[in-house]
Design a protein around this motif. Structure first.
Motif, short mmCIF file in Angstrom:
data_model
loop_
_atom_site.label_atom_id
_atom_site.label_comp_id
_atom_site.label_asym_id
_atom_site.label_seq_id
_atom_site.Cartn_x
_atom_site.Cartn_y
_atom_site.Cartn_z
N ARG A 71 -5.75 8.25 -27.34
CA ARG A 71 -7.13 7.77 -27.08
C ARG A 71 -7.61 6.84 -28.18
O ARG A 71 -8.25 5.82 -27.90
CB ARG A 71 -8.07 8.95 -26.92
CG ARG A 71 -7.87 9.67 -25.60
CD ARG A 71 -8.87 10.77 -25.40
NE ARG A 71 -8.71 11.34 -24.07
CZ ARG A 71 -8.93 12.60 -23.77
NH1 ARG A 71 -9.34 13.45 -24.70
NH2 ARG A 71 -8.77 13.04 -22.54
N ALA A 74 -5.84 3.51 -27.84
CA ALA A 74 -6.38 2.78 -26.69
C ALA A 74 -7.71 2.13 -27.04
O ALA A 74 -7.97 0.98 -26.65
CB ALA A 74 -6.55 3.72 -25.50
N ARG A 75 -8.56 2.85 -27.78
CA ARG A 75 -9.86 2.29 -28.19
C ARG A 75 -9.67 1.13 -29.15
O ARG A 75 -10.32 0.09 -29.01
CB ARG A 75 -10.71 3.38 -28.85
CG ARG A 75 -11.92 3.73 -28.03
CD ARG A 75 -12.83 4.72 -28.72
NE ARG A 75 -12.36 6.07 -28.38
CZ ARG A 75 -12.21 7.05 -29.25
NH1 ARG A 75 -12.52 6.89 -30.50
NH2 ARG A 75 -11.78 8.22 -28.86
N GLN A 78 -8.16 -1.80 -27.35
CA GLN A 78 -8.93 -2.15 -26.16
C GLN A 78 -8.03 -2.20 -24.92
O GLN A 78 -8.04 -3.16 -24.15
CB GLN A 78 -9.66 -3.47 -26.36
CG GLN A 78 -10.68 -3.40 -27.48
CD GLN A 78 -11.40 -4.71 -27.71
OE1 GLN A 78 -11.02 -5.75 -27.22
NE2 GLN A 78 -12.47 -4.64 -28.49
N GLU A 79 -7.25 -1.14 -24.76
CA GLU A 79 -6.35 -1.04 -23.61
C GLU A 79 -7.16 -0.73 -22.35
O GLU A 79 -8.23 -0.16 -22.41
CB GLU A 79 -5.31 0.06 -23.84
CG GLU A 79 -4.32 -0.27 -24.94
CD GLU A 79 -3.33 0.85 -25.18
OE1 GLU A 79 -3.23 1.77 -24.36
OE2 GLU A 79 -2.65 0.79 -26.22
N GLY A 80 -6.59 -1.06 -21.22
CA GLY A 80 -7.22 -0.78 -19.95
C GLY A 80 -7.24 0.71 -19.64
O GLY A 80 -6.40 1.47 -20.12
N GLU A 81 -8.19 1.11 -18.83
CA GLU A 81 -8.36 2.52 -18.47
C GLU A 81 -7.15 3.08 -17.74
O GLU A 81 -6.71 4.19 -18.02
CB GLU A 81 -9.63 2.67 -17.61
CG GLU A 81 -10.00 4.09 -17.31
CD GLU A 81 -10.44 4.88 -18.54
OE1 GLU A 81 -10.41 6.12 -18.46
OE2 GLU A 81 -10.81 4.28 -19.56
N ILE A 82 -6.60 2.31 -16.80
CA ILE A 82 -5.46 2.80 -16.01
C ILE A 82 -4.25 3.06 -16.90
O ILE A 82 -3.59 4.09 -16.80
CB ILE A 82 -5.10 1.80 -14.89
CG1 ILE A 82 -6.28 1.57 -13.93
CG2 ILE A 82 -3.85 2.24 -14.14
CD1 ILE A 82 -6.65 2.78 -13.12
N THR A 84 -4.23 3.69 -20.11
CA THR A 84 -4.51 4.84 -20.97
C THR A 84 -4.35 6.14 -20.20
O THR A 84 -3.73 7.09 -20.69
CB THR A 84 -5.94 4.74 -21.55
OG1 THR A 84 -6.06 3.52 -22.28
CG2 THR A 84 -6.25 5.91 -22.46
N GLU A 85 -4.89 6.19 -19.01
CA GLU A 85 -4.78 7.40 -18.18
C GLU A 85 -3.32 7.72 -17.86
O GLU A 85 -2.91 8.87 -17.81
CB GLU A 85 -5.59 7.27 -16.90
CG GLU A 85 -7.09 7.37 -17.11
CD GLU A 85 -7.52 8.72 -17.69
OE1 GLU A 85 -7.01 9.77 -17.26
OE2 GLU A 85 -8.38 8.71 -18.58
N GLU A 86 -2.52 6.67 -17.66
CA GLU A 86 -1.10 6.87 -17.38
C GLU A 86 -0.40 7.49 -18.60
O GLU A 86 0.41 8.41 -18.46
CB GLU A 86 -0.45 5.54 -17.01
CG GLU A 86 0.98 5.68 -16.53
CD GLU A 86 1.55 4.36 -16.04
OE1 GLU A 86 2.73 4.36 -15.65
OE2 GLU A 86 0.85 3.34 -16.04
#
Length: 143
Positions: A71, A74-75, A78-82, A84-86
Protein backbone atom coordinates in the motif's frame (compact mmCIF):
# COMPACT_ATOMS: atom_id res chain seq x y z
CA UNK A 1 -24.37 -5.58 26.50
CA UNK A 2 -22.65 -5.61 23.09
CA UNK A 3 -20.98 -2.28 23.84
CA UNK A 4 -19.61 -3.58 27.13
CA UNK A 5 -18.14 -6.65 25.43
CA UNK A 6 -16.69 -4.49 22.65
CA UNK A 7 -15.11 -2.14 25.19
CA UNK A 8 -13.57 -5.05 27.10
CA UNK A 9 -12.19 -6.63 23.92
CA UNK A 10 -10.82 -3.28 22.75
CA UNK A 11 -9.16 -2.62 26.11
CA UNK A 12 -7.56 -6.07 26.14
CA UNK A 13 -6.36 -5.65 22.57
CA UNK A 14 -4.87 -2.24 23.22
CA UNK A 15 -3.07 -3.41 26.33
CA UNK A 16 -1.77 -6.55 24.62
CA UNK A 17 -0.36 -4.63 21.68
CA UNK A 18 1.07 -1.85 23.81
CA UNK A 19 3.01 -4.43 25.83
CA UNK A 20 4.29 -6.05 22.66
CA UNK A 21 5.49 -2.84 21.01
CA UNK A 22 9.15 -1.98 20.73
CA UNK A 23 10.36 1.00 22.76
CA UNK A 24 10.87 3.11 19.64
CA UNK A 25 7.44 2.29 18.18
CA UNK A 26 5.53 4.71 20.40
CA UNK A 27 4.97 7.27 17.66
CA UNK A 28 1.55 8.88 17.50
CA UNK A 29 -0.47 8.56 14.34
CA UNK A 30 1.11 5.31 13.22
CA UNK A 31 -2.14 3.35 13.36
CA UNK A 32 -1.12 1.27 16.36
CA UNK A 33 -4.43 1.89 18.15
CA UNK A 34 -6.41 0.69 15.16
CA UNK A 35 -4.10 -2.29 14.77
CA UNK A 36 -4.67 -3.13 18.45
CA UNK A 37 -8.42 -3.03 17.90
CA UNK A 38 -8.05 -5.21 14.84
CA UNK A 39 -5.98 -7.77 16.74
CA UNK A 40 -8.56 -7.86 19.52
CA UNK A 41 -11.35 -8.28 16.95
CA UNK A 42 -9.53 -11.09 15.14
CA UNK A 43 -8.67 -12.81 18.42
CA UNK A 44 -12.31 -12.85 19.39
CA UNK A 45 -13.51 -14.04 15.98
CA UNK A 46 -10.89 -16.77 15.52
CA UNK A 47 -10.97 -18.14 19.07
CA UNK A 48 -7.44 -19.53 18.70
CA UNK A 49 -5.96 -22.22 20.91
CA UNK A 50 -2.57 -21.45 22.45
CA UNK A 51 -0.82 -23.62 19.86
CA UNK A 52 -2.72 -22.01 16.97
CA UNK A 53 -1.99 -18.51 18.30
CA UNK A 54 1.75 -19.21 18.57
CA UNK A 55 1.81 -20.27 14.92
CA UNK A 56 -0.70 -17.74 13.58
CA UNK A 57 0.51 -14.37 14.91
CA UNK A 58 4.05 -14.48 13.45
CA UNK A 59 2.55 -15.32 10.03
CA UNK A 60 -0.03 -12.55 10.49
CA UNK A 61 2.73 -10.03 11.28
CA UNK A 62 4.59 -10.97 8.07
CA UNK A 63 1.33 -10.77 6.12
CA UNK A 64 0.51 -7.31 7.47
CA UNK A 65 4.06 -6.17 6.74
CA UNK A 66 3.67 -7.12 3.08
CA UNK A 67 0.21 -5.52 2.89
CA UNK A 68 1.51 -2.26 4.40
CA UNK A 69 4.57 -2.21 2.14
CA UNK A 70 2.42 -2.77 -0.96
CA UNK A 71 0.00 0.00 0.00
CA UNK A 72 2.83 2.40 0.82
CA UNK A 73 4.63 1.65 -2.45
CA UNK A 74 1.38 2.14 -4.37
CA UNK A 75 0.82 5.53 -2.72
CA UNK A 76 4.39 6.68 -3.28
CA UNK A 77 4.43 5.54 -6.91
CA UNK A 78 0.85 6.69 -7.56
CA UNK A 79 -0.07 3.27 -8.92
CA UNK A 80 -3.54 2.58 -10.24
CA UNK A 81 -6.19 1.08 -7.98
CA UNK A 82 -6.65 -2.08 -10.07
CA UNK A 83 -2.94 -2.89 -10.06
CA UNK A 84 -2.70 -2.32 -6.33
CA UNK A 85 -5.74 -4.49 -5.63
CA UNK A 86 -4.25 -7.23 -7.80
CA UNK A 87 -1.01 -7.14 -5.79
CA UNK A 88 -2.97 -7.27 -2.53
CA UNK A 89 -4.99 -10.23 -3.82
CA UNK A 90 -1.78 -12.07 -4.71
CA UNK A 91 -0.49 -11.48 -1.17
CA UNK A 92 -3.75 -12.85 0.25
CA UNK A 93 -3.48 -15.92 -1.98
CA UNK A 94 0.11 -16.49 -0.89
CA UNK A 95 -0.77 -16.19 2.78
CA UNK A 96 -3.87 -18.32 2.42
CA UNK A 97 -1.46 -21.24 2.17
CA UNK A 98 0.77 -19.93 4.96
CA UNK A 99 -2.18 -19.48 7.32
CA UNK A 100 -3.30 -22.99 6.35
CA UNK A 101 -0.13 -24.33 7.98
CA UNK A 102 -1.20 -22.85 11.32
CA UNK A 103 -5.01 -23.03 11.16
CA UNK A 104 -7.77 -25.18 9.76
CA UNK A 105 -9.16 -24.09 6.39
CA UNK A 106 -12.36 -23.04 8.18
CA UNK A 107 -10.43 -20.70 10.49
CA UNK A 108 -8.42 -19.32 7.57
CA UNK A 109 -11.68 -18.41 5.82
CA UNK A 110 -12.97 -16.95 9.08
CA UNK A 111 -9.81 -14.85 9.32
CA UNK A 112 -10.22 -13.33 5.85
CA UNK A 113 -13.93 -12.67 6.48
CA UNK A 114 -13.22 -11.13 9.88
CA UNK A 115 -10.52 -8.94 8.38
CA UNK A 116 -13.07 -7.53 5.93
CA UNK A 117 -15.73 -7.19 8.63
CA UNK A 118 -13.33 -5.22 10.81
CA UNK A 119 -13.21 -2.41 8.27
CA UNK A 120 -16.98 -2.17 8.34
CA UNK A 121 -17.11 -2.29 12.15
CA UNK A 122 -14.42 0.39 12.37
CA UNK A 123 -16.25 2.70 9.95
CA UNK A 124 -19.50 2.25 11.86
CA UNK A 125 -17.80 3.01 15.18
CA UNK A 126 -16.13 6.13 13.76
CA UNK A 127 -19.44 7.38 12.38
CA UNK A 128 -21.14 6.81 15.73
CA UNK A 129 -18.39 8.73 17.50
CA UNK A 130 -18.64 11.62 15.06
CA UNK A 131 -22.39 11.77 15.53
CA UNK A 132 -21.96 11.69 19.30
CA UNK A 133 -19.39 14.50 19.10
CA UNK A 134 -21.75 16.58 16.98
CA UNK A 135 -24.60 16.03 19.44
CA UNK A 136 -22.38 17.07 22.34
CA UNK A 137 -21.40 20.29 20.55
CA UNK A 138 -24.97 21.47 20.04
CA UNK A 139 -25.84 24.25 22.46
CA UNK A 140 -28.46 23.46 25.06
CA UNK A 141 -31.71 25.27 24.45
CA UNK A 142 -33.88 25.26 27.51
CA UNK A 143 -37.23 27.02 28.03
Amino acid sequence: MKKIILIIVMALGISAVSLAQDDDAGQKGNGSRIEALKIAYLTKKLNLSTDEAQKFWPIYNEYMGEIRKTRLDARQNQEGEIGTEEKLLNIRKKYNGEFGKALSSEKVNTFFKAEKEFGTVLQKELMERRMQKMENRRPFRGN
